[in-house]
Design a protein around this motif. Structure first.
Motif, PDB file in Angstrom:
ATOM      1  N   LEU A  45      34.680 -21.745  35.042  1.00  0.00           N
ATOM      2  CA  LEU A  45      34.237 -22.658  33.985  1.00  0.00           C
ATOM      3  C   LEU A  45      35.341 -23.665  33.704  1.00  0.00           C
ATOM      4  O   LEU A  45      36.490 -23.284  33.473  1.00  0.00           O
ATOM      5  N   THR A  46      34.979 -24.943  33.739  1.00  0.00           N
ATOM      6  CA  THR A  46      35.935 -26.011  33.460  1.00  0.00           C
ATOM      7  C   THR A  46      35.355 -26.926  32.390  1.00  0.00           C
ATOM      8  O   THR A  46      34.272 -27.496  32.575  1.00  0.00           O
ATOM      9  N   ILE A  47      36.058 -27.056  31.288  1.00  0.00           N
ATOM     10  CA  ILE A  47      35.635 -27.930  30.189  1.00  0.00           C
ATOM     11  C   ILE A  47      36.710 -28.983  29.985  1.00  0.00           C
ATOM     12  O   ILE A  47      37.895 -28.658  29.862  1.00  0.00           O
ATOM     13  N   ARG A  48      36.288 -30.241  29.948  1.00  0.00           N
ATOM     14  CA  ARG A  48      37.228 -31.338  29.762  1.00  0.00           C
ATOM     15  C   ARG A  48      36.700 -32.326  28.724  1.00  0.00           C
ATOM     16  O   ARG A  48      35.561 -32.789  28.816  1.00  0.00           O
ATOM     17  N   ASP A  49      37.547 -32.619  27.733  1.00  0.00           N
ATOM     18  CA  ASP A  49      37.281 -33.664  26.741  1.00  0.00           C
ATOM     19  C   ASP A  49      35.908 -33.485  26.081  1.00  0.00           C
ATOM     20  O   ASP A  49      35.193 -34.456  25.833  1.00  0.00           O
ATOM     21  N   LEU A  50      35.537 -32.242  25.789  1.00  0.00           N
ATOM     22  CA  LEU A  50      34.208 -31.960  25.238  1.00  0.00           C
ATOM     23  C   LEU A  50      34.126 -32.428  23.791  1.00  0.00           C
ATOM     24  O   LEU A  50      34.964 -32.073  22.961  1.00  0.00           O
ATOM     25  N   ARG A  51      33.085 -33.212  23.508  1.00  0.00           N
ATOM     26  CA  ARG A  51      32.888 -33.751  22.162  1.00  0.00           C
ATOM     27  C   ARG A  51      31.454 -33.517  21.702  1.00  0.00           C
ATOM     28  O   ARG A  51      30.512 -33.660  22.479  1.00  0.00           O
ATOM     29  N   LYS A  52      31.332 -33.134  20.436  1.00  0.00           N
ATOM     30  CA  LYS A  52      30.016 -32.898  19.852  1.00  0.00           C
ATOM     31  C   LYS A  52      30.066 -33.189  18.360  1.00  0.00           C
ATOM     32  O   LYS A  52      30.973 -32.725  17.657  1.00  0.00           O
ATOM     33  N   SER A  53      29.089 -33.970  17.889  1.00  0.00           N
ATOM     34  CA  SER A  53      28.977 -34.279  16.467  1.00  0.00           C
ATOM     35  C   SER A  53      27.581 -33.953  15.977  1.00  0.00           C
ATOM     36  O   SER A  53      26.607 -34.024  16.734  1.00  0.00           O
ATOM     37  N   PHE A  54      27.504 -33.587  14.714  1.00  0.00           N
ATOM     38  CA  PHE A  54      26.226 -33.460  14.021  1.00  0.00           C
ATOM     39  C   PHE A  54      26.224 -34.526  12.935  1.00  0.00           C
ATOM     40  O   PHE A  54      26.937 -34.402  11.937  1.00  0.00           O
ATOM     41  N   GLY A  55      25.447 -35.579  13.171  1.00  0.00           N
ATOM     42  CA  GLY A  55      25.510 -36.713  12.262  1.00  0.00           C
ATOM     43  C   GLY A  55      26.893 -37.336  12.318  1.00  0.00           C
ATOM     44  O   GLY A  55      27.410 -37.638  13.394  1.00  0.00           O
ATOM     45  N   LYS A  56      27.530 -37.474  11.166  1.00  0.00           N
ATOM     46  CA  LYS A  56      28.868 -38.061  11.115  1.00  0.00           C
ATOM     47  C   LYS A  56      29.974 -37.008  11.180  1.00  0.00           C
ATOM     48  O   LYS A  56      31.157 -37.351  11.141  1.00  0.00           O
ATOM     49  N   THR A  57      29.572 -35.742  11.286  1.00  0.00           N
ATOM     50  CA  THR A  57      30.561 -34.663  11.320  1.00  0.00           C
ATOM     51  C   THR A  57      30.927 -34.329  12.760  1.00  0.00           C
ATOM     52  O   THR A  57      30.077 -33.883  13.538  1.00  0.00           O
ATOM     53  N   GLU A  58      32.175 -34.540  13.113  1.00  0.00           N
ATOM     54  CA  GLU A  58      32.655 -34.243  14.462  1.00  0.00           C
ATOM     55  C   GLU A  58      33.038 -32.765  14.522  1.00  0.00           C
ATOM     56  O   GLU A  58      33.980 -32.327  13.860  1.00  0.00           O
ATOM     57  N   VAL A  59      32.296 -32.000  15.315  1.00  0.00           N
ATOM     58  CA  VAL A  59      32.476 -30.547  15.354  1.00  0.00           C
ATOM     59  C   VAL A  59      33.393 -30.124  16.490  1.00  0.00           C
ATOM     60  O   VAL A  59      34.191 -29.200  16.339  1.00  0.00           O
ATOM     61  N   LEU A  60      33.277 -30.767  17.639  1.00  0.00           N
ATOM     62  CA  LEU A  60      34.166 -30.511  18.774  1.00  0.00           C
ATOM     63  C   LEU A  60      34.897 -31.802  19.112  1.00  0.00           C
ATOM     64  O   LEU A  60      34.270 -32.843  19.307  1.00  0.00           O
ATOM     65  N   LYS A  61      36.224 -31.702  19.206  1.00  0.00           N
ATOM     66  CA  LYS A  61      37.057 -32.886  19.373  1.00  0.00           C
ATOM     67  C   LYS A  61      37.905 -32.754  20.638  1.00  0.00           C
ATOM     68  O   LYS A  61      38.970 -32.145  20.620  1.00  0.00           O
ATOM     69  N   SER A  62      37.401 -33.279  21.729  1.00  0.00           N
ATOM     70  CA  SER A  62      38.161 -33.325  22.988  1.00  0.00           C
ATOM     71  C   SER A  62      38.674 -31.943  23.408  1.00  0.00           C
ATOM     72  O   SER A  62      39.865 -31.746  23.665  1.00  0.00           O
ATOM     73  N   VAL A  63      37.757 -30.982  23.489  1.00  0.00           N
ATOM     74  CA  VAL A  63      38.120 -29.616  23.869  1.00  0.00           C
ATOM     75  C   VAL A  63      38.324 -29.523  25.376  1.00  0.00           C
ATOM     76  O   VAL A  63      37.477 -29.967  26.159  1.00  0.00           O
ATOM     77  N   ASP A  64      39.449 -28.949  25.785  1.00  0.00           N
ATOM     78  CA  ASP A  64      39.731 -28.627  27.181  1.00  0.00           C
ATOM     79  C   ASP A  64      39.889 -27.113  27.292  1.00  0.00           C
ATOM     80  O   ASP A  64      40.604 -26.500  26.494  1.00  0.00           O
ATOM     81  N   LEU A  65      39.222 -26.520  28.289  1.00  0.00           N
ATOM     82  CA  LEU A  65      39.311 -25.067  28.452  1.00  0.00           C
ATOM     83  C   LEU A  65      38.894 -24.687  29.863  1.00  0.00           C
ATOM     84  O   LEU A  65      37.917 -25.221  30.389  1.00  0.00           O
ATOM     85  N   ASP A  66      39.640 -23.775  30.470  1.00  0.00           N
ATOM     86  CA  ASP A  66      39.281 -23.190  31.761  1.00  0.00           C
ATOM     87  C   ASP A  66      39.097 -21.689  31.589  1.00  0.00           C
ATOM     88  O   ASP A  66      39.815 -21.055  30.812  1.00  0.00           O
ATOM     89  N   VAL A  67      38.140 -21.127  32.334  1.00  0.00           N
ATOM     90  CA  VAL A  67      37.962 -19.675  32.391  1.00  0.00           C
ATOM     91  C   VAL A  67      37.858 -19.287  33.857  1.00  0.00           C
ATOM     92  O   VAL A  67      36.984 -19.786  34.582  1.00  0.00           O
ATOM     93  N   GLY A  68      38.755 -18.420  34.304  1.00  0.00           N
ATOM     94  CA  GLY A  68      38.758 -17.993  35.694  1.00  0.00           C
ATOM     95  C   GLY A  68      37.771 -16.873  35.953  1.00  0.00           C
ATOM     96  O   GLY A  68      37.303 -16.200  35.029  1.00  0.00           O
ATOM     97  N   ARG A  69      37.463 -16.642  37.209  1.00  0.00           N
ATOM     98  CA  ARG A  69      36.553 -15.554  37.579  1.00  0.00           C
ATOM     99  C   ARG A  69      37.165 -14.211  37.193  1.00  0.00           C
ATOM    100  O   ARG A  69      38.329 -13.940  37.467  1.00  0.00           O
ATOM    101  N   GLY A  70      36.360 -13.393  36.544  1.00  0.00           N
ATOM    102  CA  GLY A  70      36.824 -12.081  36.131  1.00  0.00           C
ATOM    103  C   GLY A  70      37.685 -12.090  34.888  1.00  0.00           C
ATOM    104  O   GLY A  70      38.131 -11.032  34.435  1.00  0.00           O
ATOM    105  N   GLU A  71      37.890 -13.256  34.309  1.00  0.00           N
ATOM    106  CA  GLU A  71      38.728 -13.353  33.111  1.00  0.00           C
ATOM    107  C   GLU A  71      37.887 -13.071  31.867  1.00  0.00           C
ATOM    108  O   GLU A  71      36.703 -13.402  31.804  1.00  0.00           O
ATOM    109  N   VAL A  72      38.517 -12.462  30.878  1.00  0.00           N
ATOM    110  CA  VAL A  72      37.887 -12.234  29.579  1.00  0.00           C
ATOM    111  C   VAL A  72      38.675 -13.039  28.555  1.00  0.00           C
ATOM    112  O   VAL A  72      39.845 -12.750  28.290  1.00  0.00           O
ATOM    113  N   VAL A  73      38.045 -14.067  28.021  1.00  0.00           N
ATOM    114  CA  VAL A  73      38.705 -14.969  27.076  1.00  0.00           C
ATOM    115  C   VAL A  73      38.052 -14.800  25.711  1.00  0.00           C
ATOM    116  O   VAL A  73      36.829 -14.890  25.579  1.00  0.00           O
ATOM    117  N   ALA A  74      38.864 -14.545  24.701  1.00  0.00           N
ATOM    118  CA  ALA A  74      38.373 -14.393  23.333  1.00  0.00           C
ATOM    119  C   ALA A  74      38.747 -15.628  22.528  1.00  0.00           C
ATOM    120  O   ALA A  74      39.906 -16.049  22.526  1.00  0.00           O
TER     121      ALA A  74
END
Length: 256
Positions: A6-35
């Motif tokens: 899983l590769t996430i880059r610059d993820l952005r999400k807003s609900f109306g004028k509320t910015e909920v996700l602000k440029s999220v970057d995240l990697d998850v490798g195979r077999g990895e458990v990320v909390a």
């Protein structure tokens, strides 16, 4: 080094004028458990819902095995059949169980297997029985959700997601709706899946469990990843991060 599942880059999400996700970057490798941990309103659940495309995201990229989640290469939303197949690769377990009340435990597991994976009913039934046995509910195959405890319903939810053979399992606060005495039975199932190499990204408020069961902790605050690292290292260095230290302080009394 193998590329992440899983590769996430610059993820952005807003609900109306509320910015909920602000440029999220995240990697998850195979077999990895990320909390993923963090205060309420930090964007944790929205992150999972975007990965499973239950929420369309506004910008950035989410890729699983180099395939963009939710959109084609022209940035157009995929059709519903394609989305259903994609969601089967990102099995999601919800905090409120979300079982179909008119279907038995086995029927809830069989539905996706027959509709999305195109299994025959007999094959789907066999798979459902295997997974119900795995989560300790083989004797409840014909029970309706109303006949199950909260912990049992959540174990059916986990079995339903894993039976689809997803590439990654998304767990959204799966113990938050449970009575305290039922939490352990659900966490034990997750521990077993982790030991077997299932790739998991879980949002949780069970800090001790996250520390012990995950290979990496991700701390989110104000819609962004504020810190991440191996659990022991991140917790040990919390004093250097005032926001993380403040968040963890409320759990220290329980000797997490």
């Amino acid at each position: 080094m193998n590329p992440p599942l899983l590769t996430i880059r610059d993820l952005r999400k807003s609900f109306g004028k509320t910015e909920v996700l602000k440029s999220v970057d995240l990697d998850v490798g195979r077999g990895e458990v990320v909390a993923v941990i963090g205060p309420s309103g930090s964007g944790k659940t929205t992150l999972l819902r975007c990965i499973n495309f239950l929420e369309a995201y506004d910008g950035g990229s989410i890729r699983i095995d180099d395939s963009e989640v939710g959109y084609n290469d022209a940035r157009k939303r995929r059709g519903e059949r394609a989305l259903a197949r994609m969601r089967a690769e990102t099995g999601m377990v919800f905090q409120s169980f979300n079982l179909f009340p008119h279907l038995t435990a086995a029927g809830n597991i069989m539905l996706g297997l027959t509709k999305v994976r195109r299994k025959s009913r007999s094959e789907a039934r066999d798979i459902a029985k295997v997974w119900l046995e795995r989560v300790g509910l083989g004797h409840k195959a014909d029970a309706l959700p109303s006949e199950l405890s909260g912990g049992q319903q959540q174990r059916v939810g986990i079995a339903r997601a894993v039976a689809m053979e997803p590439k990654i399992l998304l767990l959204d606060e799966i113990t938050s709706a449970l009575d305290p005495e039922l939490v352990g039975e659900v966490l034990e199932v997750v521990r077993g899946l982790a030991a077997e190499g299932m790739t998991m990204l879980m949002v949780t408020h069970e800090i001790a469990f996250a520390r012990d069961a995950s290979s990496r902790l991700v701390f989110m605050a104000d819609g962004a990843v504020a810190a991440e690292g191996p659990p022991a290292d991140l917790i040990a260095s919390a004093e250097a991060n005032p926001r993380l230290n403040s968040f963890l302080a409320r759990f220290r009394a329980s000797n997490f």
